[in-house]
Design a protein around this motif. Structure first.
Motif, PDB file in Angstrom:
ATOM      1  N   ASP A 211       1.240  -1.297  -0.203  1.00  0.00           N
ATOM      2  CA  ASP A 211      -0.020   0.092  -0.101  1.00  0.00           C
ATOM      3  C   ASP A 211       0.955   0.845  -0.031  1.00  0.00           C
ATOM      4  O   ASP A 211       0.642   2.062   0.280  1.00  0.00           O
ATOM      5  CB  ASP A 211      -0.758   0.377   1.181  1.00  0.00           C
ATOM      6  CG  ASP A 211      -1.530  -1.313   1.249  1.00  0.00           C
ATOM      7  OD1 ASP A 211      -1.926  -1.033   0.223  1.00  0.00           O
ATOM      8  OD2 ASP A 211      -2.538  -1.591   2.368  1.00  0.00           O
ATOM      9  N   THR A 219      -1.337   3.844  -5.712  1.00  0.00           N
ATOM     10  CA  THR A 219      -0.513   2.320  -4.687  1.00  0.00           C
ATOM     11  C   THR A 219      -0.305   1.532  -5.463  1.00  0.00           C
ATOM     12  O   THR A 219      -0.498   1.855  -6.735  1.00  0.00           O
ATOM     13  CB  THR A 219      -1.767   1.305  -3.922  1.00  0.00           C
ATOM     14  OG1 THR A 219      -2.886   1.467  -4.507  1.00  0.00           O
ATOM     15  CG2 THR A 219      -1.642   2.931  -2.681  1.00  0.00           C
ATOM     16  N   LEU A 221      -2.033  -1.263  -6.217  1.00  0.00           N
ATOM     17  CA  LEU A 221      -3.410  -1.237  -6.678  1.00  0.00           C
ATOM     18  C   LEU A 221      -3.483   0.022  -7.936  1.00  0.00           C
ATOM     19  O   LEU A 221      -4.637  -0.504  -8.851  1.00  0.00           O
ATOM     20  CB  LEU A 221      -4.809  -1.352  -5.577  1.00  0.00           C
ATOM     21  CG  LEU A 221      -5.754  -1.756  -5.904  1.00  0.00           C
ATOM     22  CD1 LEU A 221      -5.542  -3.778  -6.751  1.00  0.00           C
ATOM     23  CD2 LEU A 221      -6.313  -2.479  -4.592  1.00  0.00           C
ATOM     24  N   HIS A 222      -3.799   0.926  -7.913  1.00  0.00           N
ATOM     25  CA  HIS A 222      -4.126   2.189  -8.690  1.00  0.00           C
ATOM     26  C   HIS A 222      -3.356   1.576 -10.080  1.00  0.00           C
ATOM     27  O   HIS A 222      -4.720   1.825 -10.483  1.00  0.00           O
ATOM     28  CB  HIS A 222      -3.369   3.220  -8.457  1.00  0.00           C
ATOM     29  CG  HIS A 222      -4.481   3.979  -7.080  1.00  0.00           C
ATOM     30  ND1 HIS A 222      -3.947   3.434  -5.832  1.00  0.00           N
ATOM     31  CD2 HIS A 222      -5.578   4.480  -6.939  1.00  0.00           C
ATOM     32  CE1 HIS A 222      -4.963   4.333  -5.136  1.00  0.00           C
ATOM     33  NE2 HIS A 222      -6.076   4.654  -5.923  1.00  0.00           N
ATOM     34  N   ALA A 233      -3.872  -7.006 -10.006  1.00  0.00           N
ATOM     35  CA  ALA A 233      -4.857  -6.447  -8.829  1.00  0.00           C
ATOM     36  C   ALA A 233      -5.719  -8.155  -8.314  1.00  0.00           C
ATOM     37  O   ALA A 233      -5.682  -7.910  -6.792  1.00  0.00           O
ATOM     38  CB  ALA A 233      -6.264  -6.248  -9.665  1.00  0.00           C
ATOM     39  N   LEU A 236      -2.384  -8.968  -6.173  1.00  0.00           N
ATOM     40  CA  LEU A 236      -2.977  -7.379  -4.914  1.00  0.00           C
ATOM     41  C   LEU A 236      -3.622  -7.696  -3.786  1.00  0.00           C
ATOM     42  O   LEU A 236      -3.466  -7.230  -2.486  1.00  0.00           O
ATOM     43  CB  LEU A 236      -2.399  -6.109  -5.343  1.00  0.00           C
ATOM     44  CG  LEU A 236      -1.220  -5.812  -6.280  1.00  0.00           C
ATOM     45  CD1 LEU A 236      -1.291  -4.771  -7.175  1.00  0.00           C
ATOM     46  CD2 LEU A 236      -0.655  -5.099  -4.833  1.00  0.00           C
ATOM     47  N   LEU A 237      -4.298  -7.760  -4.042  1.00  0.00           N
ATOM     48  CA  LEU A 237      -5.772  -8.109  -3.184  1.00  0.00           C
ATOM     49  C   LEU A 237      -6.024  -9.734  -2.402  1.00  0.00           C
ATOM     50  O   LEU A 237      -6.194  -9.300  -1.360  1.00  0.00           O
ATOM     51  CB  LEU A 237      -7.630  -8.267  -3.931  1.00  0.00           C
ATOM     52  CG  LEU A 237      -8.043  -6.739  -4.488  1.00  0.00           C
ATOM     53  CD1 LEU A 237      -8.900  -7.019  -5.267  1.00  0.00           C
ATOM     54  CD2 LEU A 237      -8.068  -5.843  -3.437  1.00  0.00           C
ATOM     55  N   ALA A 241      -3.559  -6.454  -0.328  1.00  0.00           N
ATOM     56  CA  ALA A 241      -3.835  -4.868  -0.457  1.00  0.00           C
ATOM     57  C   ALA A 241      -4.812  -4.179   0.025  1.00  0.00           C
ATOM     58  O   ALA A 241      -6.345  -3.989  -0.464  1.00  0.00           O
ATOM     59  CB  ALA A 241      -3.636  -4.843  -1.924  1.00  0.00           C
ATOM     60  N   ALA A 243      -7.917  -1.534  -0.844  1.00  0.00           N
ATOM     61  CA  ALA A 243      -9.068  -0.808  -1.760  1.00  0.00           C
ATOM     62  C   ALA A 243      -9.334  -0.003  -1.977  1.00  0.00           C
ATOM     63  O   ALA A 243      -9.990   0.253  -2.684  1.00  0.00           O
ATOM     64  CB  ALA A 243      -9.457  -2.165  -2.067  1.00  0.00           C
ATOM     65  N   ALA A 253      -9.186   2.141  -6.622  1.00  0.00           N
ATOM     66  CA  ALA A 253      -8.020   1.639  -8.246  1.00  0.00           C
ATOM     67  C   ALA A 253      -9.701   1.670  -8.739  1.00  0.00           C
ATOM     68  O   ALA A 253      -9.658   1.378 -10.326  1.00  0.00           O
ATOM     69  CB  ALA A 253      -7.477   0.599  -7.185  1.00  0.00           C
ATOM     70  N   LEU A 269     -12.439  -6.010  -8.620  1.00  0.00           N
ATOM     71  CA  LEU A 269     -12.924  -4.551  -7.618  1.00  0.00           C
ATOM     72  C   LEU A 269     -14.121  -4.437  -6.847  1.00  0.00           C
ATOM     73  O   LEU A 269     -14.385  -4.581  -5.745  1.00  0.00           O
ATOM     74  CB  LEU A 269     -12.014  -3.780  -7.953  1.00  0.00           C
ATOM     75  CG  LEU A 269     -10.669  -3.274  -7.350  1.00  0.00           C
ATOM     76  CD1 LEU A 269     -10.197  -1.984  -9.011  1.00  0.00           C
ATOM     77  CD2 LEU A 269      -9.992  -3.480  -6.995  1.00  0.00           C
ATOM     78  N   HIS A 272     -14.414  -7.915  -4.550  1.00  0.00           N
ATOM     79  CA  HIS A 272     -13.948  -7.214  -3.422  1.00  0.00           C
ATOM     80  C   HIS A 272     -14.657  -6.282  -2.722  1.00  0.00           C
ATOM     81  O   HIS A 272     -14.964  -7.002  -1.437  1.00  0.00           O
ATOM     82  CB  HIS A 272     -12.269  -6.682  -4.037  1.00  0.00           C
ATOM     83  CG  HIS A 272     -11.454  -6.576  -2.843  1.00  0.00           C
ATOM     84  ND1 HIS A 272     -11.515  -7.495  -2.027  1.00  0.00           N
ATOM     85  CD2 HIS A 272     -11.309  -5.353  -1.427  1.00  0.00           C
ATOM     86  CE1 HIS A 272     -10.364  -6.915  -1.072  1.00  0.00           C
ATOM     87  NE2 HIS A 272     -10.359  -6.050  -0.944  1.00  0.00           N
TER      88      HIS A 272
END
Length: 296
Positions: A211, A219, A221-222, A233, A236-237, A241, A243, A253, A269, A272
């Protein structure tokens, strides 16, 4: 009378004033001059060139034999050049010379020395998408959580490099709409994408700071969201990470993915968010029902 007819002592005296091209011609003339001028060439190799030390110059040109000679001669492996603060490792990475990177690291070069912009060789190798050099650097202790002056970690650089490479691929083919490269039916060459994806996964497997935000507040994720990296993505999740982090423009993101047009990343996303909100909602409803005497 030819110069080659002169005695060795006189030839050596004359050779002191030869240019590099003159010496090259004589080296090609016969074995005698090649042997005679060897020590002179070695001495010239140690001299600074283009405001760089000889080792900086050799690494910047990917000149493996000269780099080996200079390393064996005891040159400072971590010396920074005067103008940009780069070490021999920086130059070797920029020259895409994996062999020189390997011999520098084996000889004890520090992979975490920063240049004038705060970047380490690992920032550069990940930005360039070089798996081999990145792996060598990580094996020798390169830090994955170091930020440069733009507050970018090597993970940021790996993803930024992927964005630039994919943008170039799309631009070269005249594709005007964003392309989700994980699922696209548009014939975008995947070699570059797959190579950079491998580098991103390598950094992720070395426990980076997920992060960390760069100066724009982005980040990893962005970066994945704006480049359409669906699998990244997900990685990362899965690794935790956040979100909900907002960038310098106040965007998450998900909002970045929606703005750029990467539909599948946005879907990942959203899914998530729903998974995270569902247990929170259940807890909230349970608390409300308990308060009004219906729960339990």
């Amino acid at each position: 009378m030819s110069l080659l007819d002169l005695p060795n002592e006189l030839l050596l005296q004359i050779a002191q004033d030869f240019t590099h091209n003159d010496l090259a011609h004589f080296l090609l003339a016969n074995r005698r001059t090649a042997y005679l001028f060897q020590h002179l060439l070695e001495r010239l190799a140690l001299d600074p060139k283009d405001n760089l030390t000889a080792l900086h110059w050799a690494c910047s040109r990917g000149h493996l034999p000269l780099a080996k000679l200079l390393i064996d001669s005891g040159f400072d492996l971590n010396e920074k050049c005067q103008t940009l603060g780069r070490t021999p490792l920086h130059f070797a990475v920029a020259a895409n010379s994996e062999e020189i990177v390997e011999i520098l690291l084996t000889a004890g070069a520090d992979p975490n020395v920063r240049n004038n912009t705060g970047s380490t060789p690992l920032h550069w190798s990940t930005l360039c998408g070089s798996y081999g050099m990145s792996a060598r650097l990580l094996e020798h202790g390169a830090g994955v959580r170091i930020k440069n002056s733009a507050w970018m970690t090597p993970l940021h650089c790996a993803l930024e490099g992927a964005v630039e490479a994919l943008t170039q691929l799309v631009t070269e083919q005249g594709i005007e709409t964003p392309v989700d490269v994980d699922t696209t039916i548009v014939p975008v060459p995947k070699e570059e994408y797959l190579r950079r994806k491998k580098v991103v996964k390598l950094v992720l497997d070395n426990k980076p700071w997920l992060d960390a935000q760069d100066k724009a507040g982005l980040t990893a994720l962005h970066y994945a969201a704006k480049s359409g990296r669906t699998s990244v993505a997900k990685w990362l999740l899965e690794r935790g990470a956040d979100a909900y982090v907002r960038d310098g423009n106040g965007c998450t993101a998900l909002e970045v993915a929606e703005f750029v047009g990467h539909v599948k990343v946005a879907g990942v996303l959203r899914e998530h968010y729903e998974k995270e909100r569902e247990p929170l909602w259940n807890v909230f409803v349970g608390n409300v029902l308990e308060v009004i005497g219906i729960g339990g």
